[in-house]
Write a protein that holds these residues in place. Sequence first.
Motif, short mmCIF file in Angstrom:
data_model
loop_
_atom_site.label_atom_id
_atom_site.label_comp_id
_atom_site.label_asym_id
_atom_site.label_seq_id
_atom_site.Cartn_x
_atom_site.Cartn_y
_atom_site.Cartn_z
N ASP A 50 -62.73 -11.15 -7.60
CA ASP A 50 -63.63 -10.25 -6.87
C ASP A 50 -65.05 -10.29 -7.44
O ASP A 50 -66.04 -10.32 -6.70
CB ASP A 50 -63.09 -8.81 -6.93
N ARG A 51 -65.13 -10.29 -8.77
CA ARG A 51 -66.47 -10.33 -9.39
C ARG A 51 -67.16 -11.65 -9.09
O ARG A 51 -68.38 -11.70 -8.89
CB ARG A 51 -66.35 -10.11 -10.91
N ALA A 52 -66.39 -12.73 -9.08
CA ALA A 52 -66.97 -14.05 -8.78
C ALA A 52 -67.51 -14.08 -7.35
O ALA A 52 -68.63 -14.54 -7.09
CB ALA A 52 -65.92 -15.14 -8.98
N ALA A 53 -66.71 -13.57 -6.42
CA ALA A 53 -67.14 -13.57 -5.02
C ALA A 53 -68.38 -12.70 -4.84
O ALA A 53 -69.29 -13.04 -4.08
CB ALA A 53 -66.00 -13.07 -4.14
N SER A 54 -68.40 -11.60 -5.58
CA SER A 54 -69.55 -10.72 -5.49
C SER A 54 -70.80 -11.39 -6.06
O SER A 54 -71.90 -11.30 -5.49
CB SER A 54 -69.18 -9.43 -6.22
N ASN B 174 -48.07 -15.97 -13.41
CA ASN B 174 -48.40 -14.70 -12.76
C ASN B 174 -49.89 -14.62 -12.44
O ASN B 174 -50.29 -14.16 -11.36
CB ASN B 174 -48.00 -13.52 -13.65
N ALA B 175 -50.73 -15.08 -13.37
CA ALA B 175 -52.17 -15.05 -13.10
C ALA B 175 -52.53 -16.04 -11.98
O ALA B 175 -53.46 -15.78 -11.21
CB ALA B 175 -52.96 -15.37 -14.37
N THR B 176 -51.80 -17.14 -11.89
CA THR B 176 -52.06 -18.09 -10.79
C THR B 176 -51.81 -17.41 -9.45
O THR B 176 -52.62 -17.50 -8.52
CB THR B 176 -51.18 -19.34 -10.92
N ALA B 177 -50.67 -16.72 -9.36
CA ALA B 177 -50.37 -16.01 -8.11
C ALA B 177 -51.45 -14.97 -7.81
O ALA B 177 -51.89 -14.83 -6.65
CB ALA B 177 -49.00 -15.34 -8.21
N ALA B 178 -51.89 -14.27 -8.85
CA ALA B 178 -52.91 -13.24 -8.64
C ALA B 178 -54.24 -13.84 -8.20
O ALA B 178 -54.92 -13.30 -7.32
CB ALA B 178 -53.08 -12.42 -9.93
N VAL B 179 -54.61 -14.97 -8.79
CA VAL B 179 -55.85 -15.65 -8.39
C VAL B 179 -55.75 -16.09 -6.93
O VAL B 179 -56.69 -15.90 -6.15
CB VAL B 179 -56.15 -16.86 -9.31
N CYS B 180 -54.61 -16.66 -6.57
CA CYS B 180 -54.44 -17.12 -5.18
C CYS B 180 -54.53 -15.94 -4.22
O CYS B 180 -55.23 -15.99 -3.20
CB CYS B 180 -53.09 -17.81 -5.02
N ARG B 181 -53.81 -14.86 -4.54
CA ARG B 181 -53.78 -13.69 -3.66
C ARG B 181 -55.19 -13.11 -3.50
O ARG B 181 -55.63 -12.82 -2.39
CB ARG B 181 -52.83 -12.64 -4.23
N ALA B 182 -55.87 -12.96 -4.62
CA ALA B 182 -57.20 -12.34 -4.57
C ALA B 182 -58.22 -13.25 -3.90
O ALA B 182 -59.20 -12.77 -3.31
CB ALA B 182 -57.65 -12.00 -6.00
N SER B 183 -58.01 -14.57 -3.97
CA SER B 183 -58.97 -15.51 -3.37
C SER B 183 -58.84 -15.56 -1.85
O SER B 183 -59.79 -15.93 -1.15
CB SER B 183 -58.74 -16.93 -3.91
N HIS B 184 -57.66 -15.21 -1.35
CA HIS B 184 -57.38 -15.42 0.07
C HIS B 184 -58.42 -14.81 1.01
O HIS B 184 -58.94 -15.50 1.90
CB HIS B 184 -55.96 -14.92 0.40
N PRO B 185 -58.79 -13.53 0.85
CA PRO B 185 -59.75 -12.97 1.82
C PRO B 185 -61.10 -13.66 1.79
O PRO B 185 -61.77 -13.77 2.82
CB PRO B 185 -59.87 -11.49 1.40
N TYR B 186 -61.50 -14.14 0.63
CA TYR B 186 -62.80 -14.83 0.53
C TYR B 186 -62.72 -16.22 1.15
O TYR B 186 -63.61 -16.65 1.89
CB TYR B 186 -63.26 -14.90 -0.93
N LEU B 187 -61.63 -16.93 0.85
CA LEU B 187 -61.47 -18.28 1.40
C LEU B 187 -61.33 -18.23 2.92
O LEU B 187 -61.78 -19.13 3.63
CB LEU B 187 -60.27 -18.98 0.75
N LEU C 72 -71.49 -14.56 -6.14
CA LEU C 72 -71.94 -15.72 -5.36
C LEU C 72 -72.08 -15.41 -3.87
O LEU C 72 -72.51 -16.27 -3.10
CB LEU C 72 -70.95 -16.89 -5.54
N GLY C 73 -71.67 -14.21 -3.47
CA GLY C 73 -71.73 -13.86 -2.05
C GLY C 73 -70.60 -14.47 -1.25
O GLY C 73 -70.72 -14.67 -0.03
N GLY C 74 -69.50 -14.76 -1.91
CA GLY C 74 -68.33 -15.34 -1.24
C GLY C 74 -67.78 -16.49 -2.07
O GLY C 74 -68.31 -16.79 -3.15
#
Length: 280
Positions: A80-84, A129-142, A86-88
């Motif tokens: 979330d912080r990364a997307a924020s 577990n962190a991989t799954a969390a990164v994938c899940r959190a990335s989904h709305p941005y991707l 870079l604006g996505g």
Amino acid sequence: MNAVDLFRLDGARALVTGGSRGIGRAVAEGLADAGCDLVVTARTLSALDSTVRAVEDRGRKAVALDGDLAGPGVAAALVDRAASALGGLDVVVHNAGTLPTAEDGSPLLLPLQHAEQGDWETVITVNLNATAAVCRASHPYLLESARASLVLMSSVAGVVGTPMMEAYAATKAAQLSLARSLAVGWARQGIRVNALCPGWTRTDMTAFASEADVLSDWLTSHVPMGRWATTDEVVGAALFLASPAASFVTGHALVVDGGLAVPDGGLAGHPKPSSPFAAA
Ligand SMILES: NC(=O)c1ccc[n+]([C@@H]2O[C@H](COP(=O)([O-])OP(=O)(O)OC[C@H]3O[C@@H](n4cnc5c(N)ncnc54)[C@H](OP(=O)(O)O)[C@@H]3O)[C@@H](O)[C@H]2O)c1
């Protein structure tokens, strides 16, 4: 069309976890060469300074974020912080990973029957577990991106049997499965998901082996090309998977291992020293 342009990612917004050194740093620099702005992450903020400088030297924006992927909620918060920042997000290379580690920080190489359950769980937490969390959190941005690509840094250890590193190998195999399942599930959403499987690569993670003659000779004797990879040799594959050059490639595990996973790579005929683990 100039085919080389297919590897360009001008203006793309990329997150590389574990970007302070080793493979992640090399990939971050490669993505910057291709035109990406970047967020790089690691536990140690100061260790990201040189990556940030290297990206900025290439004329691209770079933001460093720290967070331990073992912590609850940290992986999702980093995305979330990364997307924020870079604006996505258009490209996510989830690269951070760990071996089981002893109290003095050295890798803990033990066969499963001698390893503690706690060591297993630490590796599962960070690598899976962190991989799954990164994938899940990335989904709305991707989902919002017209050139969405998620690359999971797995390993040849997820492809071939890897004694003394069973927990690590299991997480790397799980990343391959996750990449395939997500690739299918997200294909019609315009999100490509692939895994990259480096073979034995000279980094801090593998210094315990690459700098120990007996272990290094034994490991490379199983590699048909007979040597360690450099981090630069992983970058092209990562860039390919991240870029429009791979626009019809999803659910793939790209192995970059000097032939180690070729069955039977051992037929290359290199002399095989006896295993340093033979007595384990
Ligand atoms: N080297 C190889 O032979 C090889 C082969 C196949 C696959 N791989 C995979 O490639 C990836 C990178 O490996 P590498 O050899 O480049 O490793 P490395 O040199 O040890 O670098 C690991 C990176 O991940 C970060 N990191 C480690 N643990 C973390 C945690 N708990 N939370 C957040 N960040 C963490 C590190 O920074 P901090 O320490 O500051 O957190 C560093 O930036 C890993 O997923 C590894 O499994 C490596």
